[in-house]
Write an enzyme that holds these catalytic residues in place. Structure first.
Site, short mmCIF file in Angstrom:
data_model
loop_
_atom_site.label_atom_id
_atom_site.label_comp_id
_atom_site.label_asym_id
_atom_site.label_seq_id
_atom_site.Cartn_x
_atom_site.Cartn_y
_atom_site.Cartn_z
N HIS A 31 0.84 -1.20 0.00
CA HIS A 31 0.00 0.00 0.00
C HIS A 31 0.88 1.25 0.00
O HIS A 31 1.24 1.74 1.07
CB HIS A 31 -0.89 0.00 1.24
N HIS A 71 -2.24 -0.87 7.09
CA HIS A 71 -1.89 -1.17 5.70
C HIS A 71 -0.75 -0.28 5.21
O HIS A 71 -0.03 -0.65 4.30
CB HIS A 71 -3.12 -1.06 4.78
N PRO A 120 -6.26 -4.84 10.80
CA PRO A 120 -7.71 -4.84 10.91
C PRO A 120 -8.15 -3.47 11.43
O PRO A 120 -7.80 -3.07 12.55
CB PRO A 120 -7.98 -5.97 11.92
N LEU A 121 -8.86 -2.74 10.62
CA LEU A 121 -9.08 -1.32 10.91
C LEU A 121 -9.88 -1.11 12.19
O LEU A 121 -10.75 -1.91 12.54
CB LEU A 121 -9.77 -0.66 9.71
N ASP A 160 -9.60 6.79 7.39
CA ASP A 160 -11.07 6.77 7.26
C ASP A 160 -11.62 5.43 7.72
O ASP A 160 -12.62 5.36 8.45
CB ASP A 160 -11.47 6.97 5.78
N ILE A 192 -10.36 9.21 0.60
CA ILE A 192 -10.32 8.05 -0.31
C ILE A 192 -10.26 6.77 0.51
O ILE A 192 -9.52 6.68 1.49
CB ILE A 192 -9.06 8.11 -1.22
N HIS A 266 -4.17 3.15 -3.35
CA HIS A 266 -4.30 2.66 -1.97
C HIS A 266 -3.54 1.36 -1.75
O HIS A 266 -2.69 1.28 -0.87
CB HIS A 266 -5.79 2.46 -1.62
N SER A 388 -23.47 -9.17 37.17
CA SER A 388 -23.81 -10.48 36.59
C SER A 388 -22.60 -11.38 36.39
O SER A 388 -22.71 -12.60 36.42
CB SER A 388 -24.48 -10.30 35.23
N GLU A 415 -18.36 -4.24 24.08
CA GLU A 415 -17.57 -5.47 24.23
C GLU A 415 -16.34 -5.49 23.31
O GLU A 415 -15.24 -5.84 23.71
CB GLU A 415 -18.43 -6.71 23.94
N PHE A 441 -21.77 -13.18 24.01
CA PHE A 441 -21.28 -11.98 23.34
C PHE A 441 -19.79 -12.05 23.03
O PHE A 441 -19.20 -11.06 22.60
CB PHE A 441 -21.62 -10.74 24.17
N HIS A 465 -22.37 -17.04 32.14
CA HIS A 465 -23.64 -17.43 31.49
C HIS A 465 -23.30 -18.31 30.29
O HIS A 465 -23.58 -17.98 29.15
CB HIS A 465 -24.45 -16.19 31.08
N HIS A 477 -29.42 -15.53 24.44
CA HIS A 477 -28.36 -15.38 25.43
C HIS A 477 -27.64 -16.70 25.74
O HIS A 477 -26.74 -16.72 26.57
CB HIS A 477 -28.93 -14.79 26.73
C1 LIG Z 1 -11.66 -4.47 9.60
C2 LIG Z 1 -11.09 -4.28 8.24
N1 LIG Z 1 -11.91 -4.32 7.18
C3 LIG Z 1 -11.42 -4.19 5.93
C4 LIG Z 1 -10.09 -4.04 5.72
C5 LIG Z 1 -9.54 -3.96 4.31
N2 LIG Z 1 -9.09 -2.58 4.07
C6 LIG Z 1 -7.82 -2.22 4.18
S1 LIG Z 1 -7.62 -0.57 4.03
C7 LIG Z 1 -9.27 -0.34 3.77
C8 LIG Z 1 -9.86 1.02 3.62
C9 LIG Z 1 -8.96 1.99 3.05
O1 LIG Z 1 -9.40 3.27 3.28
P1 LIG Z 1 -8.69 4.20 4.35
O2 LIG Z 1 -8.86 3.61 5.67
O3 LIG Z 1 -9.22 5.56 4.14
O4 LIG Z 1 -7.18 4.13 3.99
P2 LIG Z 1 -6.45 4.86 2.76
O5 LIG Z 1 -6.99 4.25 1.51
O6 LIG Z 1 -6.75 6.29 2.88
O7 LIG Z 1 -5.02 4.53 2.97
C10 LIG Z 1 -9.95 -1.54 3.80
C11 LIG Z 1 -11.41 -1.68 3.58
C12 LIG Z 1 -9.26 -4.00 6.86
N3 LIG Z 1 -7.94 -3.85 6.77
N4 LIG Z 1 -9.79 -4.10 8.09
#
Ligand SMILES: Cc1ncc(C[n+]2csc(CCOP(=O)(O)OP(=O)(O)O)c2C)c(N)n1
Length: 673
Positions: A31, A71, A120-121, A160, A192, A266, A388, A415, A441, A465, A477
């Site tokens: 990326h 990324h 993982p975002l 984003d 973007i 990207h 609980s 959670e 959960f 639980h 539950h």
């Molecule tokens: C939870 C999760 N869902 C999907 C992705 C796959 N993914 C990687 S970057 C991205 C979005 C990119 O947009 P942004 O966060 O704005 O990064 P930019 O393109 O500006 O670098 C996605 C959907 C991920 N890494 N984590």
């Protein structure tokens, strides 16, 4: 650092940009867009703002940096390399290759200077909030009016995607509520994402959103203006009672004539031709790859010396602290080094079989409260379910902005955020964090459990639980597939104790375990206490499975069960034995702990020659075949539960001693044929 000219800043920033571009291009994967846009932020933080010593990446009072937009990992690797961390030029050239230190997304424990695993975002920013919470907690305990030994910031970059993800909503909300002022995050506002412009799906007002969380929000309109970045950070540092978000307008793929501001840059290499055009456009030598101008290298070397000075200064401060507060200094170092002593183990409660049944959530609560005074870093919390889940530490109060030193965190009904914060705290160190909710959960926590395991850290989950045995709340539950689902995550240790004494030892096993998360699976309903005078000691829980009651000679059948099903299985085993059937009863609280035992022990509990085996567990049977063999059977639950009183539900689904007895007889008869 001396103030540099704009020309020099640009040179250093472009160095970072093109290390990232070349790294991605060489790997032909990755990326480039985010690093090209955010290089000025990394440059400014690492060379002008952060107190960090690349020669000692674990210095306790270092400023942390979290690249939530994982990324953009080449941005992090490039700045770590330039700053003098153990990320070599060869490492940069091995981006995304087998066994390299520079994997596709940053991995905690693998690369020096990487504070947490991201990609993982939404997780990174949430982990950072966990780090800030750990700092606030430990700071409240150890900082003194005259000497603050923990006093650093937690910086980061989120994208984003991070801010769209639900988990960031949860944790940013809590961070504002708890006034975690040490957090300073840049928001890469490039409009973007992967599908194209963010306007396709994202139109909330981010500044207003964060202001409403009670964050301090600023706006930098030109990321390439290093002075404005510096000013924004300085302003953010001064606001000590609010986390800070610096909304920074950036351009994805900055400098690329044909790809900047496009989604295409990207997650794909620029391509040889576009790399050249970009270098030309930014006055960079087109024929050079992985190029670091001498003056840039020299500048970062100087910055490294500053880092050492910063740590030396802190070391001197800590020496003074040690003299004035020797007890606290010792405890602080012990906690940060994970040394927790043994005394707490002697405080584990023992439960007598006095005829009174007790739920494992209750005995767990008693255990937590019994050991808490002897485990200063033990820091609990729940997602609005303290009563609980029985997880409140009665003598240590609720953690709040007035009392960060208190030890029960109210995560609210968040959670996923709780689990991600636990990961951040575990990466930070000094604390043994646990978080509690209903087992059903656990699905809400799952992404963070997985990342905790991947990161090799040990948050503890208290999941109560734990089955249809919770009764009237009904199928919404009642966990069914959850044991299988949590066991399916590599390395996670799942422990489902059979009674009060096993639950106490489950805590010991969890606290002693290192390197992956532990999930304690506890009942809402009361269970009999298994008589420790009559049956094998519950301490054997530590081995994952043990012979609770044996028969004379080679067993005709081995019955195995976990949690609430152990006592009914034991009763069935007793009845069978009384009738002359040689039934062995195995309490099986943890597959993962058992799998680690030596082969001889495994053979002792489950002799290969005995293949008539029955497992009893109120959840899907998936996975039990490994232990019951093809000749065995599983009493399990392959459908959703039902809303009715506990006894009716258990009986309705066949989880009674009588039915275990019947099923065992059937299995024995079948295998005799
Ligand atoms: C939870 C999760 N869902 C999907 C992705 C796959 N993914 C990687 S970057 C991205 C979005 C990119 O947009 P942004 O966060 O704005 O990064 P930019 O393109 O500006 O670098 C996605 C959907 C991920 N890494 N984590």
């Amino acid at each position: 650092m001396p103030i540099k000219t704009k020309e020099f800043d640009d040179l250093a920033i472009n160095t970072i940009r093109f290390l990232a571009v070349d790294g991605v291009q060489k790997a032909n994967s990755g990326h480039p867009g985010m690093p090209m846009g955010c290089a000025p932020i990394a440059y400014t933080l690492y060379s002008k703002i952060m107190n960090h010593n690349p020669a000692n990446p674990k210095w306790l009072n270092r400023d942390r940096f979290v690249l939530s937009a994982g990324h953009g990992s080449m941005l992090l690797y490039s700045i770590l390399h330039l700053s003098g961390y153990e990320v070599s030029m060869d490492d940069l050239k091995s981006f995304r290759q087998w066994h390299s230190k520079t994997p596709g997304h940053p991995e905690y424990g693998l690369t020096s200077g990487v504070e947490t695993t991201t990609g993982p975002l939404g997780q990174g920013i949430s982990n950072a909030i966990g780090m800030a919470l750990a700092e606030a907690h430990l700071g409240a305990i150890f900082n003194k009016g005259d000497i603050k030994i923990l006093d650093h910031f937690i910086y980061g970059i989120c994208s984003d995607g991070d801010l769209m993800e639900g988990v960031s909503h949860e944790t940013a909300s809590l961070a504002g509520h708890l006034k975690l002022g040490k957090i300073i995050f840049f928001y890469d506002n490039n409009h973007i994402s992967i599908d194209g412009p963010t306007s396709l799906s994202f139109s909330e007002d981010i500044p207003k959103r964060f202001e409403s969380y009670d964050w301090h929000v600023q706006h930098v309109t030109d990321v390439n203006d290093v002075d404005s970045l510096l000013r924004a950070v300085e302003a953010a540092q001064k606001v000590t009672n609010k986390p800070s978000l610096i909304v920074t307008d950036t351009h994805i793929g900055y400098g690329s004539p044909n790809k900047h501001d496009t989604a295409g840059v990207h997650g794909s290499p620029l391509g040889e031709e576009e790399v050249k055009l970009t270098k030309k456009n930014l006055n960079w030598p087109e024929d050079k790859t992985f190029y670091i101008p001498d003056e840039v290298a020299a500048f970062f070397k100087e910055a490294m010396a500053d880092g050492k000075k910063a740590e030396d200064k802190w070391n001197a401060l800590f020496e003074t602290y040690k003299k004035k507060y020797p007890e606290e200094a010792k405890l602080f170092l012990n906690l940060m080094n994970g040394k927790i002593g043994d005394e707490w183990k002697n405080k584990l409660p023992l439960f007598e079989d006095d005829g009174k049944a007790i739920a494992t959530r209750t005995s767990s609560g008693k255990t937590i409260n019994a050991i808490a005074p002897y485990l200063p870093g033990f820091l609990g919390g729940s997602a609005d379910l303290h009563p609980s889940t029985d997880t409140f530490m009665n003598d240590y109060g609720s953690l709040s902005t007035e009392h960060y030193e208190n030890r029960s965190i109210h995560y609210g009904i968040r959670e996923h955020g709780m689990a991600s914060i636990l990961n951040g705290m575990a990466c930070y160190g000094g604390v043994i964090p646990f978080g509690a909710t209903f087992f059903v959960f656990s699905d809400y926590l799952r992404p963070a459990i997985r990342l905790g395991s991947l990161s090799g850290i040990r948050p503890i989950y208290v999941f109560t639980h734990d089955s249809i045995g919770l009764g009237e709340d009904g199928p919404t539950h009642q966990p069914i597939e959850h044991l299988a689902a949590v066991r399916a995550i590599p390395k996670v240790v799942v422990i489902r104790p059979a009674d009060a004494n096993e639950s106490a030892y489950a805590w010991q096993a969890a606290i002693e375990h290192q390197g992956s998360p532990v999930a304690l699976i506890l009942t809402r309903q009361k269970l009999p206490v298994i008589d420790q005078k009559k049956y094998t000691s519950a301490k054997n829980l530590m081995k994952g499975a043990y012979i609770l009651k044996d028969c004379n000679g080679t067993p005709d059948v081995i019955l195995m069960a976990s949690g609430s099903e152990v006592s009914i299985t034991l009763a069935a085993g007793e009845k069978l034995n009384a009738e002359g059937v040689k039934a062995r009863v195995v309490s099986f609280p943890s597959w993962e702990l058992f799998d680690k035992q030596p082969d001889e022990y495994k053979e002792k509990v489950f002799p290969k020659a005995v293949r008539t085996r029955l497992s009893v567990e109120a959840g899907v049977g998936m996975g039990w075949i490994k232990y019951v063999t093809e000749d065995g059977d599983s009493m399990s639950l392959e459908t959703f539960g039902a809303s009715a009183p506990l006894k009716d539900v258990m009986k309705g689904y066949g989880f009674t001693a009588d039915n275990v007895y019947e099923q065992t007889k059937k299995l024995i008869a079948k295998n005799k044929k």
